[in-house]
Every structure is written in structure tokens, then in C-alpha cells.
Design an enzyme around this catalytic site. Structure first.
Site, PDB file in Angstrom:
ATOM      1  N   GLY A 128       6.611   0.951   5.476  1.00 33.34           N
ATOM      2  CA  GLY A 128       7.574   0.022   4.780  1.00 33.34           C
ATOM      3  C   GLY A 128       7.448   0.283   3.197  1.00 33.34           C
ATOM      4  O   GLY A 128       8.657  -0.015   2.606  1.00 33.34           O
ATOM      5  N   CYS A 129       6.483   0.485   2.822  1.00 29.16           N
ATOM      6  CA  CYS A 129       6.343   0.765   1.161  1.00 29.16           C
ATOM      7  C   CYS A 129       7.088   1.926   0.807  1.00 29.16           C
ATOM      8  O   CYS A 129       7.567   1.989  -0.248  1.00 29.16           O
ATOM      9  CB  CYS A 129       4.699   0.612   0.860  1.00 29.16           C
ATOM     10  N   THR A 130       6.774   2.975   1.593  1.00 27.32           N
ATOM     11  CA  THR A 130       7.645   4.043   1.360  1.00 27.32           C
ATOM     12  C   THR A 130       9.268   4.154   1.356  1.00 27.32           C
ATOM     13  O   THR A 130       9.823   4.488   0.421  1.00 27.32           O
ATOM     14  CB  THR A 130       7.306   5.382   2.382  1.00 27.32           C
ATOM     15  N   ARG A 181       0.586  -1.461  -0.010  1.00 33.40           N
ATOM     16  CA  ARG A 181       0.060  -0.014  -0.228  1.00 33.40           C
ATOM     17  C   ARG A 181       0.900   1.300   0.013  1.00 33.40           C
ATOM     18  O   ARG A 181       1.962   1.452   0.944  1.00 33.40           O
ATOM     19  CB  ARG A 181      -1.022  -0.073   1.283  1.00 33.40           C
ATOM     20  N   ALA A 224      10.019   1.736  -1.886  1.00 30.55           N
ATOM     21  CA  ALA A 224      10.170   2.827  -3.198  1.00 30.55           C
ATOM     22  C   ALA A 224      11.222   3.827  -3.058  1.00 30.55           C
ATOM     23  O   ALA A 224      11.775   3.996  -4.403  1.00 30.55           O
ATOM     24  CB  ALA A 224       8.652   3.618  -3.137  1.00 30.55           C
TER      25      ALA A 224
END
Length: 211
Positions: free
Chosen positions: A101-103, A96, A106
Site C-alpha cells: 500500500g505504501c509503495t 512502512r 508513493a
């Protein structure tokens, strides 16, 4: 004037049993229905796995041909697997946008953009977020990686990045953090499942350079 004396009946009357009263007794508490929502920070766009007969993660194998796809990306364009024939391609699937974590993941791939470019490798990020969310995610964190939107989960399922997850005892369907390295001939060279973000982008870059 004589009075008639009535004889008492010899029948005995059995008293009816008294039912115990429920007054004062506490009613047993009803068990609360289990929540179908996972903890904040990674909310799937699906009902609990128990009530949803959706597909689980497929077993995409290294050496097999990469599944084709054509999906919208941030900025309004569309991206297809055919666009990268003859080049190495890294696809990282993240649960998401704008979650911690995703930030980090990326941003790590964006930070290493020059290294991937020097190795002849393109990097794509994919999640089930809508295009507008991908655009704001990219702008907010100044990401250089193109972000693909797969709201119908078709690519996610094909690459084995959609399946059953659990958090705090709750089961649900969602994006499985997965990364795939596709060789120039269109075949899967490496697959990373259950990815841990720290150091992951560096590991993928090393694999891309060795390919």
C-alpha cells in the site's frame, strides 16, 4: 509350662482415606500468550499498545497552524516546515516503506509530480523508517517525492499520524495513514485520515489546485 494368651485390643483402626491419583489425567493446556506482532507487511516499531503508555493520535484541526518540524530526509539533507512558507505543501504519512500500500501511494504521488508542481505545491512523504531505508525505497521505485525519516515519532504525533491500530485482533502503536494539505500561510487546509490509497493522490491534487 503355660502360655500367656494376649487379649486382642478392642480398638478399631480407621483406614486413612486414599487420595485420588492424578496419573493418567491430562494436565490442562496453558493458554498461549497473545502475540505482540501484527501481520507481516506493516510492522510497527513499538511494543503492544496495552503495555506502552504512549500518546494516541492528537486531534489536529483544519484551520490550525501546522506544527513545525526539522527532520532528516533521503540524501542526507534536513527539511523544515519553514522551507515551504509561501507555498502549498502536501505531507502524506505512510506506515512502512516497501509495503504494497505504501509503495502504491508513493508511486501515485510521484506520478502526479508535474501536476503538483504546476499548482505550486510541494509533496513530502513521512514515515518512521530510518534514512537508509527511505533512500533504498526511493531508489528502488524511482520515486520523485522527498522522503522524511521520523524515527522518534515527534512529527507523526504532532500531526495526529501516530496512534493505536489493530490487525487481526492485535492492538499496537504505529503510523496512521494520513495526509495533510498546508496552505501558503502555514495553516492546515485539509486533513485526510484513514486514507484509502486508490485514487487518493488524485483527490489531494484536486484539493491543492482549488486552494
Amino acid at each position: 509350662m503355660s502360655k500367656k494368651i494376649r487379649k486382642k485390643s478392642s480398638k478399631t483402626v480407621t483406614p486413612k482415606p486414599v487420595r485420588p491419583t492424578t496419573a493418567g489425567r491430562a494436565k490442562p493446556a496453558r493458554k498461549a500468550a497473545p502475540s505482540s506482532k501484527p501481520a507481516a507487511g506493516e510492522k510497527p516499531r513499538a511494543r503492544p499498545a496495552a503495555s506502552l503508555p504512549g500518546p494516541q493520535a492528537s486531534e489536529l484541526a483544519e484551520g490550525s497552524r501546522a506544527p513545525s518540524f526539522t527532520l532528516p530526509r533521503d540524501g542526507g539533507a534536513h527539511v523544515s516546515l519553514a522551507d515551504f512558507i509561501g507555498r502549498k505543501l502536501v505531507i502524506f504519512f505512510y506506515p512502512r516503506a516497501n509495503t504494497p500500500g505504501c509503495t502504491r501511494e508513493a508511486m501515485d504521488f510521484s506520478r502526479l509530480a508535474n501536476g503538483f508542481a504546476d499548482s505550486g505545491t510541494t509533496v513530502l512523504g513521512v514515515s518512521a523508517d530510518p534514512v537508509k531505508t527511505q533512500e533504498s525505497f526511493r531508489a528502488k521505485h524511482k520515486l520523485t517525492v522527498p522522503l522524511i525519516s521520523d524515527e522518534k515519532h515527534e512529527m507523526l504525533e504532532a500531526y495526529g499520524a501516530w496512534g493505536e491500530k489493530s490487525m487481526y485482533g492485535k492492538a499496537f502503536l504505529g503510523v496512521l495513514r494520513t495526509t495533510v494539505l498546508v496552505a501558503p500561510d502555514g495553516r492546515i487546509a485539509r486533513i485526510w485520515r484513514k486514507v484509502r490509497v486508490d485514487g487518493h493522490a488524485e483527490e489531494v491534487l484536486a484539493a491543492a489546485r482549488d486552494l
